[in-house]
Motif scaffolding. Structure first.
Motif, short mmCIF file in Angstrom:
data_model
loop_
_atom_site.label_atom_id
_atom_site.label_comp_id
_atom_site.label_asym_id
_atom_site.label_seq_id
_atom_site.Cartn_x
_atom_site.Cartn_y
_atom_site.Cartn_z
N ASP A 193 -60.90 14.17 19.55
CA ASP A 193 -62.27 13.83 19.15
C ASP A 193 -62.93 12.83 20.10
N TRP A 194 -62.12 12.04 20.81
CA TRP A 194 -62.66 11.04 21.72
C TRP A 194 -63.34 11.66 22.94
N LEU A 195 -63.13 12.95 23.17
CA LEU A 195 -63.72 13.60 24.34
C LEU A 195 -65.23 13.79 24.21
N THR A 196 -65.67 14.32 23.07
CA THR A 196 -67.08 14.66 22.87
C THR A 196 -67.34 14.89 21.38
N LYS A 197 -68.60 14.74 20.99
CA LYS A 197 -69.00 15.03 19.60
C LYS A 197 -69.16 16.53 19.37
N ASP A 203 -62.63 22.17 20.24
CA ASP A 203 -61.74 23.25 19.80
C ASP A 203 -61.32 24.14 20.96
N GLU A 204 -62.24 24.39 21.88
CA GLU A 204 -61.91 25.17 23.07
C GLU A 204 -60.88 24.44 23.92
N TYR A 205 -61.04 23.15 24.04
CA TYR A 205 -60.12 22.32 24.82
C TYR A 205 -58.71 22.36 24.22
N ARG A 206 -58.61 22.15 22.92
CA ARG A 206 -57.29 22.04 22.28
C ARG A 206 -56.53 23.37 22.27
N LYS A 207 -57.24 24.49 22.45
CA LYS A 207 -56.60 25.80 22.51
C LYS A 207 -56.18 26.20 23.92
N ASP A 208 -56.60 25.41 24.90
CA ASP A 208 -56.37 25.76 26.30
C ASP A 208 -55.10 25.07 26.81
N GLY A 250 -70.22 7.56 28.81
CA GLY A 250 -70.61 7.38 27.43
C GLY A 250 -70.30 5.95 26.98
N ALA A 251 -71.19 5.36 26.22
CA ALA A 251 -70.94 4.01 25.71
C ALA A 251 -69.86 4.01 24.64
N ASP A 283 -75.70 5.93 24.88
CA ASP A 283 -75.34 5.13 23.72
C ASP A 283 -74.32 5.78 22.79
N ASP A 284 -74.50 7.04 22.45
CA ASP A 284 -73.68 7.66 21.43
C ASP A 284 -72.67 8.66 22.00
N ASP A 285 -72.54 8.68 23.33
CA ASP A 285 -71.68 9.67 23.97
C ASP A 285 -70.26 9.14 24.15
N ARG A 286 -69.32 10.09 24.18
CA ARG A 286 -67.91 9.78 24.33
C ARG A 286 -67.48 10.03 25.79
N HIS A 287 -66.30 10.57 26.01
CA HIS A 287 -65.74 10.59 27.36
C HIS A 287 -66.38 11.65 28.27
N GLU A 288 -66.55 12.85 27.80
CA GLU A 288 -67.04 13.94 28.65
C GLU A 288 -68.55 14.10 28.48
N ILE A 289 -69.31 13.31 29.22
CA ILE A 289 -70.76 13.35 29.03
C ILE A 289 -71.37 14.67 29.47
#
Length: 318
Positions: A193-197, A203-208, A250-251, A283-289
């Protein structure tokens, strides 16, 4: 639209073939070249949408899968393994080989690097070696770790490698590196979840399987070495003073200490006398902007920075 080309070239390690992609604008005038340096445990084709966006706006985009990543491996057993020694240096050499190939083909075009996450650390190393050959660099999803912590991590990794071997995959070290990243996002739906909202991308990432392997212990040692290198004032000072830099993250990115680490890196470059350093935190973005829910705005902001720093010596038309 973009013309997408897949290619291979010989790695500096003398063993592997490096897989790469190039996206060419279908029509118009080429404005510049952007070389993407992807992050840890991923591959360059994940940047396809962003590359096509840049192509639509006149930029050639190129990138490779690092040693131990994507299609540059010969088998799954090589995922997350660079070389026995000096793995980061081999990757830097491979990045430089690709840079030279493109620059020879389009000698009049301004050349930019864009490095994300581990790729941001590689880019920070690269500009200390070869920054004079670039028109600018975008440092994305980066961070700052105290040298003592990186040294401790390397020591632990070296000790484990001594008993388990260089290709051992340590869940302990992996948890030290990533275990805390999800804490701010509890209750977490997935470990990523820390990658992106954007849930669909998570889900695509975790299946790869190309995104979910564990780094080998030797690769972790190389990573810690790289972190120590970019944290030294003497190495930061090797970056050309006139090279334009954009630090963007991302902040809410734990890799960047939720903005604090990115600001620290910005301050280090300014203190080193780099004339043109910009910083942009979302402001509201995580790791993969580039994969965030507001990525359309991120794309436009990066394009605007590229255009501001694009100075053609002559036109290179299709």
């Amino acid at each position: 639209m973009a013309i997408k080309q897949h290619f291979y070239y010989k790695s500096s390690d003398g063993i592997h073939k490096i897989s790469g992609y190039r996206w060419l604008p279908e029509q118009g005038t080429y404005l510049g070249i952007v070389q993407i340096v992807h992050g840890m445990v991923e591959y360059v084709d994940r940047y396809d949408d962003f590359a096509r966006f840049l192509c639509e706006n006149g930029y050639i985009v190129v990138g490779e899968d690092h040693l131990g990543h994507g299609d540059s491996v010969r088998s799954e057993s090589e995922w997350g393994y660079f070389t026995k020694y000096d793995g980061f240096n081999y990757i830097i050499k491979d990045l430089h080989t690709l840079h030279l190939k493109q620059a020879r083909e389009f000698p009049d075009l301004p050349y930019f690097f864009l490095g994300h996450s581990m790729g941001s650390f590689l880019t920070r190393i690269y500009i200390s070696y070869y920054g004079k050959s670039l028109a600018g660099a975008i440092i994305m999803g980066t961070g700052n770790q105290p040298p003592v912590l990186a040294l401790l991590g390397k020591g632990l990794a070296s000790l484990i490698a001594l008993f388990k071997g260089e290709k051992y995959r340590s869940r302990f070290i992996n948890n030290l590196a990533f275990g805390s990243y999800n804490r701010r996002f509890k209750p977490a739906r997935t470990p990523y979840d820390w990658l992106t909202k954007d849930k669909a991308i998570v889900d695509e990432y975790r299946k790869d399987p190309r995104c979910t392997f564990i780094f080998t212990i030797s690769a972790y040692k190389e990573l810690f070495d790289g972190v120590m290198y970019v944290g030294k004032k003497s190495n930061i000072g090797k970056t050309p003073k006139e090279l334009p830099l954009l630090l963007t993250s991302g902040a809410q990115d734990p890799v960047g200490g939720f903005g604090k680490g990115v600001i620290h890196v910005y301050d280090m470059y300014k203190a080193a006398g780099i004339d043109d350093v910009s910083i942009k935190l979302y402001d509201d973005d995580r790791h993969e902007i580039l994969n965030e829910t507001d990525r359309a705005q991120v794309y436009q902001d990066i394009l605007a920075w590229l255009v501001r720093n694009t100075h053609l010596e002559s036109d290179s038309a299709l």
